[in-house]
Design a protein around this motif. Sequence first.
Motif, PDB file in Angstrom:
ATOM      1  N   ALA A  20      -4.274   1.469   1.840  1.00 62.02           N
ATOM      2  CA  ALA A  20      -4.627   0.420   1.256  1.00 62.02           C
ATOM      3  C   ALA A  20      -2.879   0.976  -0.046  1.00 62.02           C
ATOM      4  O   ALA A  20      -2.876   0.265  -0.553  1.00 62.02           O
ATOM      5  CB  ALA A  20      -6.088   0.388   1.177  1.00 62.02           C
ATOM      6  N   ARG A  21      -3.534   2.293   0.047  1.00 61.63           N
ATOM      7  CA  ARG A  21      -2.453   2.536  -1.512  1.00 61.63           C
ATOM      8  C   ARG A  21      -0.850   2.647  -0.796  1.00 61.63           C
ATOM      9  O   ARG A  21       0.183   2.644  -1.307  1.00 61.63           O
ATOM     10  CB  ARG A  21      -2.614   4.059  -1.857  1.00 61.63           C
ATOM     11  N   ASP A  22      -0.520   2.497   0.323  1.00 62.80           N
ATOM     12  CA  ASP A  22       0.364   2.321   1.045  1.00 62.80           C
ATOM     13  C   ASP A  22       0.676   1.150   1.194  1.00 62.80           C
ATOM     14  O   ASP A  22       2.208   0.988   2.473  1.00 62.80           O
ATOM     15  CB  ASP A  22       0.164   3.226   2.268  1.00 62.80           C
ATOM     16  N   GLY A  23       0.408   0.163   0.406  1.00 63.75           N
ATOM     17  CA  GLY A  23       0.151  -1.361   0.761  1.00 63.75           C
ATOM     18  C   GLY A  23       0.239  -2.435   1.946  1.00 63.75           C
ATOM     19  O   GLY A  23       0.357  -3.275   2.219  1.00 63.75           O
ATOM     20  N   ALA A  24      -0.779  -2.062   3.165  1.00 58.57           N
ATOM     21  CA  ALA A  24      -1.252  -2.105   3.574  1.00 58.57           C
ATOM     22  C   ALA A  24      -2.227  -3.793   3.567  1.00 58.57           C
ATOM     23  O   ALA A  24      -3.151  -3.555   2.206  1.00 58.57           O
ATOM     24  CB  ALA A  24      -2.369  -1.162   5.311  1.00 58.57           C
ATOM     25  N   THR A  25      -1.976  -5.113   4.227  1.00 62.12           N
ATOM     26  CA  THR A  25      -2.910  -5.691   3.699  1.00 62.12           C
ATOM     27  C   THR A  25      -4.065  -6.042   4.269  1.00 62.12           C
ATOM     28  O   THR A  25      -4.569  -4.709   4.463  1.00 62.12           O
ATOM     29  CB  THR A  25      -2.315  -7.052   4.367  1.00 62.12           C
ATOM     30  N   VAL A  26      -5.039  -6.784   3.668  1.00 61.86           N
ATOM     31  CA  VAL A  26      -6.570  -7.021   3.993  1.00 61.86           C
ATOM     32  C   VAL A  26      -6.389  -7.058   5.670  1.00 61.86           C
ATOM     33  O   VAL A  26      -7.271  -6.033   6.066  1.00 61.86           O
ATOM     34  CB  VAL A  26      -6.877  -8.180   3.624  1.00 61.86           C
ATOM     35  N   ASP A  27      -5.540  -7.746   6.358  1.00 58.21           N
ATOM     36  CA  ASP A  27      -5.429  -7.772   7.629  1.00 58.21           C
ATOM     37  C   ASP A  27      -4.646  -7.112   8.634  1.00 58.21           C
ATOM     38  O   ASP A  27      -5.366  -6.450   9.290  1.00 58.21           O
ATOM     39  CB  ASP A  27      -4.579  -9.486   7.742  1.00 58.21           C
ATOM     40  N   ALA A  28      -3.926  -6.042   8.121  1.00 53.26           N
ATOM     41  CA  ALA A  28      -4.399  -4.893   8.168  1.00 53.26           C
ATOM     42  C   ALA A  28      -5.027  -3.586   8.924  1.00 53.26           C
ATOM     43  O   ALA A  28      -5.542  -3.584   9.163  1.00 53.26           O
ATOM     44  CB  ALA A  28      -2.453  -4.450   7.519  1.00 53.26           C
ATOM     45  N   LEU A  29      -6.105  -3.997   7.286  1.00 54.73           N
ATOM     46  CA  LEU A  29      -6.755  -2.652   7.841  1.00 54.73           C
ATOM     47  C   LEU A  29      -8.237  -3.898   8.439  1.00 54.73           C
ATOM     48  O   LEU A  29      -8.693  -3.003   9.040  1.00 54.73           O
ATOM     49  CB  LEU A  29      -7.303  -2.728   6.073  1.00 54.73           C
ATOM     50  N   GLU A  30      -8.544  -4.518   8.473  1.00 52.34           N
ATOM     51  CA  GLU A  30      -9.007  -5.416   9.302  1.00 52.34           C
ATOM     52  C   GLU A  30      -8.874  -5.275  11.043  1.00 52.34           C
ATOM     53  O   GLU A  30     -10.234  -5.062  11.772  1.00 52.34           O
ATOM     54  CB  GLU A  30      -9.392  -6.753   9.421  1.00 52.34           C
TER      55      GLU A  30
END
Lengths: 200, 200
Positions: free
Chosen positions: B175-185
């Motif tokens: 998340a700190r590196d800029g990942a989107t919600v979708d990427a984390l999901e």
Amino acid sequence: MAERGRPRAFDKDAALHKAMRVFWTSGYEGASVSELAQAMGINKPSLYAAFGCKEALFREAIELYEKEEGAPVGAALEAGRTARGAIETALRVNARCYTNPDNPRGCMVVVSALAGSPENNPVCSFLADSRRESEESFRRRVARGIAEGDVPESADAGRVAAFYATVMNGLSIQARDGATVDALERVVDSAMAAWDAIAR
Amino acid sequence: MAERGRPRAFDKDAALHKAMRVFWTSGYEGASVSELAQAMGINKPSLYAAFGCKEALFREAIELYEKEEGAPVGAALEAGRTARGAIETALRVNARCYTNPDNPRGCMVVVSALAGSPENNPVCSFLADSRRESEESFRRRVARGIAEGDVPESADAGRVAAFYATVMNGLSIQARDGATVDALERVVDSAMAAWDAIAR
DNA sequence: CCATTTATGTACCGATTGGTACGTAATTCC
DNA sequence: GGAATTACGTACCAATCGGTACATAAATGG
């Protein structure tokens, strides 16, 4: 060819190693220049003459870290005969590095500046770039696996890379929290057990 | 029952919320007391009178964070009808929190003091305790799943917890590196796809 | 030998750090 | 209407922060 003026009285590379360990232990902001100079066995003016400023010293320390601790991971990634084996080895090499009793715990790129005062934002984003590059190297390795046939064509290289990069980053936190090598190895076991469910 | 002296002119809870966000953004060491006081809309003596010292303020901020952002995760963990569903929901709640555009990125307990100067070691280990406790709550939930029959008796609750705690911690870095919600999901999708291979 | 060049240690720089002394303002108890 | 109590803003504290001026020492080139 010899240098012109008075020769440096300390070993620059050895001093950089010392600085690396201080930054690795205390983080960018947590390491003061005085503390760094003391650990490096030199006075502050020598530090500034040799490395420029605190941030430049940190960047050199990170370069050294990536050369010494990161390069073997990159090599393992290239050398692995399959994408799966390559990523597994990369994770295991990191698990051992992060818990090596001779090192501070966790990955220096993860632990040394996750957050910081606004004026040190460049340092944080420099490290973020490095982490994104690691994930990208995972992605390239998976893509190569697809091209070479050891990963199904239907696999999503970006998704596989994002998952294993997340696990790798998580290992640093676990290591900082006192997890043993064995505990990290078991986490890697678990992550690799997921391969077929993810890279399909 | 009313207070004795001059009443406080600011809302202590609102001020604590402001402080929480500053610590969450800049980290413990990266947030100066002057910056904190300014964000809280008060002068430093008021800050010290109300909260004691920087570290005490930080601890109150973490308590608030755990109450507001952590408690829903704990609730989800309890409420889930199976261990698998409970942990999945916990991860998804976190993935959304870590990328909520109204929040600083990542988990405050992870990002605000992973490393620090030796004198701030208590802060780092206080956060480490909190993270270990999170993993332990995962473990208890898996153990409950074993007791209730939705997880095989042969499963190793500690191992399952360590794996999902690692993923959860890794999500903060992503998340700190800029990942989107979708990427984390998608990372959570991958992690959950591994369940049967891990909890068996 | 002397000019040039570079490194060294001491001693310092202004700015900022976390934290407070102190006089004053606002409230309650009696 | 005091006395007591608590919070307020200003103005300050020693210590440390990152960084440097400067005189001296040690090397090379001529």
